[in-house]
Design a protein around this motif. Structure first.
Motif, PDB file in Angstrom:
ATOM      1  N   LYS A  41      60.069  24.791  46.743  1.00  0.00           N
ATOM      2  CA  LYS A  41      59.440  24.508  45.448  1.00  0.00           C
ATOM      3  C   LYS A  41      59.693  25.647  44.474  1.00  0.00           C
ATOM      4  CE  LYS A  41      55.767  21.537  47.205  1.00  0.00           C
ATOM      5  NZ  LYS A  41      54.304  21.236  47.169  1.00  0.00           N
ATOM      6  N   VAL A  42      59.494  25.365  43.209  1.00  0.00           N
ATOM      7  CA  VAL A  42      59.644  26.405  42.195  1.00  0.00           C
ATOM      8  C   VAL A  42      58.413  27.298  42.203  1.00  0.00           C
ATOM      9  CG1 VAL A  42      61.132  24.974  40.764  1.00  0.00           C
ATOM     10  CG2 VAL A  42      58.655  24.961  40.373  1.00  0.00           C
ATOM     11  N   ARG A  43      58.591  28.504  41.713  1.00  0.00           N
ATOM     12  CA  ARG A  43      57.468  29.416  41.625  1.00  0.00           C
ATOM     13  C   ARG A  43      56.482  28.901  40.576  1.00  0.00           C
ATOM     14  NH1 ARG A  43      59.036  35.621  41.589  1.00  0.00           N
ATOM     15  NH2 ARG A  43      59.941  35.072  39.550  1.00  0.00           N
ATOM     16  N   GLU A  44      55.202  29.021  40.893  1.00  0.00           N
ATOM     17  CA  GLU A  44      54.174  28.498  40.005  1.00  0.00           C
ATOM     18  C   GLU A  44      53.091  29.526  39.744  1.00  0.00           C
ATOM     19  OE1 GLU A  44      52.261  25.124  41.823  1.00  0.00           O
ATOM     20  OE2 GLU A  44      51.364  26.327  43.418  1.00  0.00           O
ATOM     21  N   PHE A  45      52.447  29.357  38.617  1.00  0.00           N
ATOM     22  CA  PHE A  45      51.348  30.229  38.209  1.00  0.00           C
ATOM     23  C   PHE A  45      50.124  29.988  39.098  1.00  0.00           C
ATOM     24  CE2 PHE A  45      48.545  32.522  35.487  1.00  0.00           C
ATOM     25  CZ  PHE A  45      47.388  31.768  35.362  1.00  0.00           C
ATOM     26  N   VAL A  46      49.447  31.074  39.431  1.00  0.00           N
ATOM     27  CA  VAL A  46      48.214  30.974  40.198  1.00  0.00           C
ATOM     28  C   VAL A  46      47.025  31.475  39.374  1.00  0.00           C
ATOM     29  CG1 VAL A  46      46.964  31.785  42.245  1.00  0.00           C
ATOM     30  CG2 VAL A  46      49.412  31.250  42.387  1.00  0.00           C
ATOM     31  N   SER A  47      47.159  32.703  38.860  1.00  0.00           N
ATOM     32  CA  SER A  47      46.037  33.295  38.142  1.00  0.00           C
ATOM     33  C   SER A  47      46.525  34.472  37.314  1.00  0.00           C
ATOM     34  CB  SER A  47      44.975  33.771  39.146  1.00  0.00           C
ATOM     35  OG  SER A  47      43.864  34.320  38.474  1.00  0.00           O
ATOM     36  N   ALA A  48      45.764  34.810  36.285  1.00  0.00           N
ATOM     37  CA  ALA A  48      46.100  35.959  35.456  1.00  0.00           C
ATOM     38  C   ALA A  48      44.824  36.588  34.933  1.00  0.00           C
ATOM     39  CB  ALA A  48      47.011  35.560  34.305  1.00  0.00           C
ATOM     40  N   ILE A  49      44.923  37.884  34.669  1.00  0.00           N
ATOM     41  CA  ILE A  49      43.760  38.608  34.175  1.00  0.00           C
ATOM     42  C   ILE A  49      44.178  39.501  33.010  1.00  0.00           C
ATOM     43  CG2 ILE A  49      44.071  40.470  35.884  1.00  0.00           C
ATOM     44  CD1 ILE A  49      40.969  40.651  35.971  1.00  0.00           C
ATOM     45  N   GLY A  50      43.374  39.421  31.949  1.00  0.00           N
ATOM     46  CA  GLY A  50      43.588  40.297  30.822  1.00  0.00           C
ATOM     47  C   GLY A  50      42.494  41.334  30.784  1.00  0.00           C
ATOM     48  N   ARG A  51      42.228  41.837  29.603  1.00  0.00           N
ATOM     49  CA  ARG A  51      41.202  42.869  29.499  1.00  0.00           C
ATOM     50  C   ARG A  51      39.811  42.282  29.727  1.00  0.00           C
ATOM     51  NH1 ARG A  51      41.814  46.974  24.617  1.00  0.00           N
ATOM     52  NH2 ARG A  51      43.786  47.104  25.707  1.00  0.00           N
ATOM     53  N   ASP A  52      39.590  41.070  29.217  1.00  0.00           N
ATOM     54  CA  ASP A  52      38.247  40.485  29.303  1.00  0.00           C
ATOM     55  C   ASP A  52      38.247  39.040  29.779  1.00  0.00           C
ATOM     56  OD1 ASP A  52      37.865  42.158  26.245  1.00  0.00           O
ATOM     57  OD2 ASP A  52      36.972  42.806  28.134  1.00  0.00           O
ATOM     58  N   SER A  53      39.340  38.576  30.269  1.00  0.00           N
ATOM     59  CA  SER A  53      39.403  37.165  30.629  1.00  0.00           C
ATOM     60  C   SER A  53      40.274  36.958  31.857  1.00  0.00           C
ATOM     61  CB  SER A  53      39.948  36.354  29.455  1.00  0.00           C
ATOM     62  OG  SER A  53      41.205  36.844  29.067  1.00  0.00           O
ATOM     63  N   GLN A  54      40.014  35.840  32.498  1.00  0.00           N
ATOM     64  CA  GLN A  54      40.795  35.441  33.660  1.00  0.00           C
ATOM     65  C   GLN A  54      41.174  33.973  33.516  1.00  0.00           C
ATOM     66  OE1 GLN A  54      37.303  36.391  34.541  1.00  0.00           O
ATOM     67  NE2 GLN A  54      37.950  38.483  34.074  1.00  0.00           N
ATOM     68  N   TYR A  55      42.303  33.617  34.053  1.00  0.00           N
ATOM     69  CA  TYR A  55      42.766  32.236  34.012  1.00  0.00           C
ATOM     70  C   TYR A  55      43.234  31.837  35.405  1.00  0.00           C
ATOM     71  CZ  TYR A  55      42.637  32.697  28.964  1.00  0.00           C
ATOM     72  OH  TYR A  55      42.208  32.899  27.675  1.00  0.00           O
ATOM     73  N   TYR A  56      43.068  30.550  35.682  1.00  0.00           N
ATOM     74  CA  TYR A  56      43.425  30.036  36.993  1.00  0.00           C
ATOM     75  C   TYR A  56      44.161  28.708  36.865  1.00  0.00           C
ATOM     76  CZ  TYR A  56      39.940  33.417  38.567  1.00  0.00           C
ATOM     77  OH  TYR A  56      39.230  34.567  38.782  1.00  0.00           O
ATOM     78  N   ALA A  57      45.057  28.474  37.803  1.00  0.00           N
ATOM     79  CA  ALA A  57      45.643  27.147  37.919  1.00  0.00           C
ATOM     80  C   ALA A  57      44.559  26.191  38.403  1.00  0.00           C
ATOM     81  CB  ALA A  57      46.809  27.183  38.900  1.00  0.00           C
ATOM     82  N   ASP A  58      44.680  24.946  38.014  1.00  0.00           N
ATOM     83  CA  ASP A  58      43.672  23.949  38.422  1.00  0.00           C
ATOM     84  C   ASP A  58      43.547  23.868  39.939  1.00  0.00           C
ATOM     85  OD1 ASP A  58      44.450  21.567  35.757  1.00  0.00           O
ATOM     86  OD2 ASP A  58      43.207  23.372  35.787  1.00  0.00           O
ATOM     87  N   SER A  59      44.659  24.061  40.612  1.00  0.00           N
ATOM     88  CA  SER A  59      44.672  23.896  42.067  1.00  0.00           C
ATOM     89  C   SER A  59      43.880  24.972  42.812  1.00  0.00           C
ATOM     90  CB  SER A  59      46.122  23.888  42.577  1.00  0.00           C
ATOM     91  OG  SER A  59      46.763  25.101  42.230  1.00  0.00           O
ATOM     92  N   VAL A  60      43.592  26.081  42.139  1.00  0.00           N
ATOM     93  CA  VAL A  60      42.885  27.168  42.822  1.00  0.00           C
ATOM     94  C   VAL A  60      41.529  27.476  42.188  1.00  0.00           C
ATOM     95  CG1 VAL A  60      45.092  28.180  43.483  1.00  0.00           C
ATOM     96  CG2 VAL A  60      43.870  29.095  41.502  1.00  0.00           C
ATOM     97  N   THR A  61      41.232  26.851  41.083  1.00  0.00           N
ATOM     98  CA  THR A  61      39.964  27.103  40.404  1.00  0.00           C
ATOM     99  C   THR A  61      38.798  26.810  41.327  1.00  0.00           C
ATOM    100  OG1 THR A  61      40.908  26.602  38.234  1.00  0.00           O
ATOM    101  CG2 THR A  61      38.525  26.431  38.438  1.00  0.00           C
ATOM    102  N   GLY A  62      37.872  27.764  41.364  1.00  0.00           N
ATOM    103  CA  GLY A  62      36.701  27.618  42.223  1.00  0.00           C
ATOM    104  C   GLY A  62      36.898  28.162  43.619  1.00  0.00           C
ATOM    105  N   ARG A  63      38.145  28.456  43.975  1.00  0.00           N
ATOM    106  CA  ARG A  63      38.427  28.991  45.310  1.00  0.00           C
ATOM    107  C   ARG A  63      38.983  30.413  45.248  1.00  0.00           C
ATOM    108  NH1 ARG A  63      42.318  26.777  48.319  1.00  0.00           N
ATOM    109  NH2 ARG A  63      43.561  26.033  46.544  1.00  0.00           N
ATOM    110  N   PHE A  64      39.754  30.713  44.225  1.00  0.00           N
ATOM    111  CA  PHE A  64      40.391  32.023  44.084  1.00  0.00           C
ATOM    112  C   PHE A  64      39.701  32.810  42.974  1.00  0.00           C
ATOM    113  CE2 PHE A  64      44.961  30.896  45.691  1.00  0.00           C
ATOM    114  CZ  PHE A  64      44.404  30.350  46.835  1.00  0.00           C
TER     115      PHE A  64
END
Length: 120
Positions: free
Chosen positions: A43-66
């Motif tokens: 499979k192709v590489r995919e986004f999981v999560s990212a963190i900035g200074r005050d925020s975090q983002y998650y892929a839908d597939s890992v939200t609530g678990r990671f």
């Protein structure tokens, strides 16, 4: 020389947990966005999560678990992975970039990756 080194991968049963670490050296990334991506076999590489200074983002597939976090004093980013599923099996990569994004092109520095294998 900038280096990102991931650790913490391994083999775990479904439902288990792992915590990945990404140690940055060569410069301080305390104010830079950091991300985690993964690539499963075939499979192709995919986004999981990212963190900035005050925020975090998650892929839908890992939200609530990671959960992503960072310790600026240690120049380290973590990815706490709970309730792991077989479909989470992949090589996980840490990346550092100039802007908070789900896109790979936003990240200039990459680690070598750490294998996570989740057995059913």
């Amino acid at each position: 020389q900038v280096q990102l080194v991931e650790s913490g991968g391994g083999l775990v049963q479904a439902g288990g947990s792992l915590r990945l670490s990404c140690l940055a050296s060569g410069r301080s990334f305390s104010s830079y966005p950091m991300g985690w991506f993964r690539q499963a076999p075939g499979k192709v590489r995919e986004f999981v999560s990212a963190i900035g200074r005050d925020s975090q983002y998650y892929a839908d597939s890992v939200t609530g678990r990671f959960t992503i976090s960072r310790d600026s004093a240690k120049n380290t980013v973590y990815l706490q992975m709970n309730s792991l599923k077989p479909e989470d099996t992949a090589v996980y990569y840490c990346a550092a970039g100039n802007r908070l994004s789900e896109e790979e092109k936003a990240y200039n520095y990459w680690g070598q990756g750490t294998q996570v294998t989740v057995s059913s």
